[in-house]
Design a protein around this motif. Structure first.
Motif, PDB file in Angstrom:
ATOM      1  N   ILE A 126      12.501  27.577  28.087  1.00  0.00           N
ATOM      2  CA  ILE A 126      13.777  26.993  27.658  1.00  0.00           C
ATOM      3  C   ILE A 126      14.619  26.885  28.927  1.00  0.00           C
ATOM      4  CG2 ILE A 126      15.812  27.283  26.157  1.00  0.00           C
ATOM      5  CD1 ILE A 126      14.088  29.305  24.515  1.00  0.00           C
ATOM      6  N   GLU A 127      15.345  25.778  29.084  1.00  0.00           N
ATOM      7  CA  GLU A 127      16.090  25.578  30.326  1.00  0.00           C
ATOM      8  C   GLU A 127      17.260  26.552  30.419  1.00  0.00           C
ATOM      9  OE1 GLU A 127      17.006  21.621  32.801  1.00  0.00           O
ATOM     10  OE2 GLU A 127      18.321  21.852  31.066  1.00  0.00           O
ATOM     11  N   ARG A 128      17.347  27.205  31.558  1.00  0.00           N
ATOM     12  CA  ARG A 128      18.452  28.147  31.761  1.00  0.00           C
ATOM     13  C   ARG A 128      19.747  27.379  31.965  1.00  0.00           C
ATOM     14  NH1 ARG A 128      16.084  33.081  35.387  1.00  0.00           N
ATOM     15  NH2 ARG A 128      18.119  33.943  34.910  1.00  0.00           N
ATOM     16  N   GLY A 129      20.822  27.968  31.523  1.00  0.00           N
ATOM     17  CA  GLY A 129      22.131  27.327  31.680  1.00  0.00           C
ATOM     18  C   GLY A 129      22.451  26.416  30.511  1.00  0.00           C
ATOM     19  N   THR A 130      21.551  25.468  30.216  1.00  0.00           N
ATOM     20  CA  THR A 130      21.827  24.497  29.149  1.00  0.00           C
ATOM     21  C   THR A 130      21.299  24.935  27.786  1.00  0.00           C
ATOM     22  OG1 THR A 130      19.730  23.363  29.462  1.00  0.00           O
ATOM     23  CG2 THR A 130      21.571  22.585  30.802  1.00  0.00           C
ATOM     24  N   HIS A 131      20.351  25.879  27.751  1.00  0.00           N
ATOM     25  CA  HIS A 131      19.653  26.289  26.511  1.00  0.00           C
ATOM     26  C   HIS A 131      18.836  25.152  25.919  1.00  0.00           C
ATOM     27  CE1 HIS A 131      22.517  29.889  25.455  1.00  0.00           C
ATOM     28  NE2 HIS A 131      22.098  29.893  26.698  1.00  0.00           N
ATOM     29  N   ARG A 132      18.488  24.149  26.709  1.00  0.00           N
ATOM     30  CA  ARG A 132      17.754  23.008  26.178  1.00  0.00           C
ATOM     31  C   ARG A 132      16.254  23.324  26.082  1.00  0.00           C
ATOM     32  NH1 ARG A 132      22.190  21.405  25.188  1.00  0.00           N
ATOM     33  NH2 ARG A 132      23.191  19.509  25.959  1.00  0.00           N
ATOM     34  N   PHE A 133      15.649  22.880  24.971  1.00  0.00           N
ATOM     35  CA  PHE A 133      14.197  22.924  24.858  1.00  0.00           C
ATOM     36  C   PHE A 133      13.617  21.767  25.675  1.00  0.00           C
ATOM     37  CE2 PHE A 133      15.647  25.271  21.160  1.00  0.00           C
ATOM     38  CZ  PHE A 133      14.820  26.377  21.215  1.00  0.00           C
ATOM     39  N   MET A 134      12.314  21.877  25.957  1.00  0.00           N
ATOM     40  CA  MET A 134      11.682  20.914  26.876  1.00  0.00           C
ATOM     41  C   MET A 134      11.789  19.459  26.390  1.00  0.00           C
ATOM     42  SD  MET A 134      10.656  22.667  29.493  1.00  0.00           S
ATOM     43  CE  MET A 134      12.215  23.508  29.296  1.00  0.00           C
ATOM     44  N   THR A 135      11.617  19.241  25.081  1.00  0.00           N
ATOM     45  CA  THR A 135      11.717  17.850  24.599  1.00  0.00           C
ATOM     46  C   THR A 135      13.165  17.353  24.663  1.00  0.00           C
ATOM     47  OG1 THR A 135      11.923  18.598  22.308  1.00  0.00           O
ATOM     48  CG2 THR A 135       9.709  17.990  23.060  1.00  0.00           C
ATOM     49  N   GLU A 136      14.119  18.277  24.588  1.00  0.00           N
ATOM     50  CA  GLU A 136      15.523  17.870  24.714  1.00  0.00           C
ATOM     51  C   GLU A 136      15.821  17.452  26.153  1.00  0.00           C
ATOM     52  OE1 GLU A 136      17.911  20.422  21.363  1.00  0.00           O
ATOM     53  OE2 GLU A 136      17.332  21.513  23.160  1.00  0.00           O
ATOM     54  N   VAL A 137      15.215  18.154  27.103  1.00  0.00           N
ATOM     55  CA  VAL A 137      15.395  17.783  28.513  1.00  0.00           C
ATOM     56  C   VAL A 137      14.830  16.379  28.741  1.00  0.00           C
ATOM     57  CG1 VAL A 137      14.759  18.364  30.894  1.00  0.00           C
ATOM     58  CG2 VAL A 137      15.351  20.195  29.290  1.00  0.00           C
ATOM     59  N   ILE A 138      13.660  16.121  28.151  1.00  0.00           N
ATOM     60  CA  ILE A 138      13.052  14.780  28.306  1.00  0.00           C
ATOM     61  C   ILE A 138      13.968  13.716  27.680  1.00  0.00           C
ATOM     62  CG2 ILE A 138      11.103  13.315  27.596  1.00  0.00           C
ATOM     63  CD1 ILE A 138       9.364  15.898  27.737  1.00  0.00           C
ATOM     64  N   ALA A 139      14.466  13.999  26.482  1.00  0.00           N
ATOM     65  CA  ALA A 139      15.316  13.005  25.797  1.00  0.00           C
ATOM     66  C   ALA A 139      16.589  12.729  26.600  1.00  0.00           C
ATOM     67  CB  ALA A 139      15.673  13.512  24.398  1.00  0.00           C
ATOM     68  N   GLU A 140      17.116  13.753  27.253  1.00  0.00           N
ATOM     69  CA  GLU A 140      18.346  13.560  28.043  1.00  0.00           C
ATOM     70  C   GLU A 140      18.089  12.791  29.331  1.00  0.00           C
ATOM     71  OE1 GLU A 140      20.825  17.589  26.892  1.00  0.00           O
ATOM     72  OE2 GLU A 140      20.406  17.191  28.998  1.00  0.00           O
ATOM     73  N   THR A 141      16.953  13.084  29.970  1.00  0.00           N
ATOM     74  CA  THR A 141      16.726  12.505  31.302  1.00  0.00           C
ATOM     75  C   THR A 141      16.029  11.139  31.236  1.00  0.00           C
ATOM     76  OG1 THR A 141      14.755  13.898  31.401  1.00  0.00           O
ATOM     77  CG2 THR A 141      16.656  14.641  32.636  1.00  0.00           C
ATOM     78  N   ILE A 142      15.218  10.925  30.169  1.00  0.00           N
ATOM     79  CA  ILE A 142      14.519   9.633  30.029  1.00  0.00           C
ATOM     80  C   ILE A 142      14.805   9.103  28.620  1.00  0.00           C
ATOM     81  CG2 ILE A 142      12.359   8.432  30.540  1.00  0.00           C
ATOM     82  CD1 ILE A 142      11.144  11.055  31.491  1.00  0.00           C
ATOM     83  N   PRO A 143      15.990   8.542  28.404  1.00  0.00           N
ATOM     84  CA  PRO A 143      16.387   8.170  27.044  1.00  0.00           C
ATOM     85  C   PRO A 143      15.424   7.208  26.350  1.00  0.00           C
ATOM     86  CG  PRO A 143      18.242   7.997  28.572  1.00  0.00           C
ATOM     87  CD  PRO A 143      17.022   8.249  29.399  1.00  0.00           C
ATOM     88  N   GLY A 144      14.696   6.381  27.106  1.00  0.00           N
ATOM     89  CA  GLY A 144      13.779   5.414  26.474  1.00  0.00           C
ATOM     90  C   GLY A 144      12.434   6.000  26.099  1.00  0.00           C
ATOM     91  N   ALA A 145      12.153   7.230  26.528  1.00  0.00           N
ATOM     92  CA  ALA A 145      10.814   7.803  26.313  1.00  0.00           C
ATOM     93  C   ALA A 145      10.681   8.397  24.923  1.00  0.00           C
ATOM     94  CB  ALA A 145      10.553   8.892  27.354  1.00  0.00           C
ATOM     95  N   ILE A 146       9.439   8.643  24.514  1.00  0.00           N
ATOM     96  CA  ILE A 146       9.204   9.352  23.251  1.00  0.00           C
ATOM     97  C   ILE A 146       8.772  10.768  23.613  1.00  0.00           C
ATOM     98  CG2 ILE A 146       7.937   9.404  21.091  1.00  0.00           C
ATOM     99  CD1 ILE A 146       7.383   6.448  21.453  1.00  0.00           C
TER     100      ILE A 146
END
Ligand SMILES: NC(=O)C1=CN([C@@H]2O[C@H](COP(=O)(O)OP(=O)(O)OC[C@H]3O[C@@H](n4cnc5c(N)ncnc54)[C@H](O)[C@@H]3O)[C@@H](O)[C@H]2O)C=CC1
Ligand SMILES: O=C(CO)COP(=O)(O)O
Length: 326
Positions: free
Chosen positions: A109-129
């Motif tokens: 889980i990402e430190r600082g943001t509490h983001r799960f890995m798929t959430e990190v992907i959705a934030e950084t590559i909005p067009g990806a699945i």
């Protein structure tokens, strides 16, 4: 069925190299991306990766440091450490076709943001699945073609199933699900609990204590999972209980080995990635924010931060009030 012919694995470490081997076995065209051109050239030439000793990489795996070339693949597997996944996804983002499946293969889980890995992907590559692959499989076993099974989750069941068809083979059996959160929580939490299990072994507390710790560890993993909306069958499946059993019982596990060293009062080998060390603080922050009791994970985080000694943490766990089993 979507046709996925090519796979790019981002992150040429132990697991990335093993996933590349598995994808070749599944019949895909495979490229393995290493950040450093020197590292890529060395692996390409020698067919060896020092992070995965004793394994010879199939000649079908192309190794590159060219992110633009890697981004052309039909499926992207992100196999960096969890805390580096945002950086890797950000590098990839400008070069990806829209609607490309991007599968997180990191456990954390990402430190600082509490983001799960798929959430990190959705934030950084909005067009990806975004999707996630996790379960009990050591890089070494996977690379050697020993039988392994994992869970692969995507929100869209059809896509999850198509990804399984593209990556699976006779020796690598992914099972599909739409329970993305369940899969990511299991993989993240098991690493923290494996450190606790290692401490039990390193302190020579006995096989009974190890079984108790693993079981109570699963209880808290499942509690957090349910609080975050995961399904019970996922938590009790390959990516949850399955991976917990593997990592709490095998000396091949780096998290378990890390815990054993701590339990013995020795310095852990920091050349090997033990994700639980990085996940522990964020896991307990997440649990606190959900009002979920995770005593074993709390103890691991407190030991790692130097707030308590190992003996005090063990005593603290053993003297908690008796309660109903749940
Ligand atoms: N090794 C194993 O048996 C398994 C590992 N995993 C998970 O896979 C993830 C990676 O673990 P390992 O491969 O074992 O670690 P590793 O330490 O062997 O390799 C990590 C690799 O990622 C690369 N990297 C870091 N940041 C990068 C970036 N921004 N872009 C491209 N590459 C980058 C590093 O250069 C390194 O080669 C972890 O989350 C781990 O929990 C999952 C299942 C099994
Ligand atoms: O996740 C793994 C096996 O499924 C690898 O475990 P370690 O990271 O503890 O070595």
């Amino acid at each position: 069925m979507a046709s996925f012919n090519s796979v790019a694995v981002i992150g040429a470490g132990a697991y990335g190299s093993a996933l590349a081997c598995a994808a070749v076995r599944a019949g895909r065209d495979v490229v393995l991306y290493a950040r450093s051109a020197e590292n890529a050239a060395q692996i390409q030439t020698t067919r060896r990766n020092p992070k995965l000793p004793g394994v010879s990489l199939d000649v079908g795996i192309g190794v590159t440091a060219d992110i633009v070339a890697a981004a052309q693949a039909d499926i992207i597997l992100l196999a960096t450490p969890a805390q580096n996944l945002r950086e890797a996804a950000t590098t990839l983002a400008p070069h990806l076709e829209p609607a490309t499946p991007v599968v997180a293969c990191a456990k954390g889980i990402e430190r600082g943001t509490h983001r799960f890995m798929t959430e990190v992907i959705a934030e950084t590559i909005p067009g990806a699945i975004p999707a996630i692959l996790s379960g009990p499989n050591f890089a070494d076993d996977l690379a050697r073609g020993l039988p392994t099974a994992v869970t692969l989750a995507a929100r869209d069941e059809r896509l999850a199933s198509d990804l399984v068809q593209a990556l699976g083979s006779a020796t690598f059996r992914p099972y599909h699900t739409t329970d993305v959160r369940g899969v990511e929580i299991g993989g993240a939490a098991k690493n923290v609990l494996a450190i606790a299990a290692g401490i039990v072994v390193g302190r020579q507390l006995g096989a009974s204590a190890l079984a108790a710790l693993t079981t109570r560890g699963f209880s808290e993993l499942a509690r957090l999972g349910r609080a975050c909306g995961a399904r019970s069958e996922t938590l009790a499946g390959l990516s949850g209980l399955g991976d917990l059993i593997l990592s709490c019982s095998s000396l091949q596990s780096r998290n378990f080995a890390f815990g054993i060293a701590l339990g013995r009062g020795e310095a852990p080998n920091r050349d090997k990635l033990a994700e639980g060390e990085f996940t522990a603080p964020v896991l307990i922050e997440l649990a606190a924010s959900q009002n979920v009791d995770m005593p074993v994970s709390n103890a691991v985080a407190a030991i790692l931060s130097g707030k308590v000694t190992i003996d005090a943490a063990i005593e603290g766990l053993l003297t908690r009030p008796f309660k109903a089993e749940e």
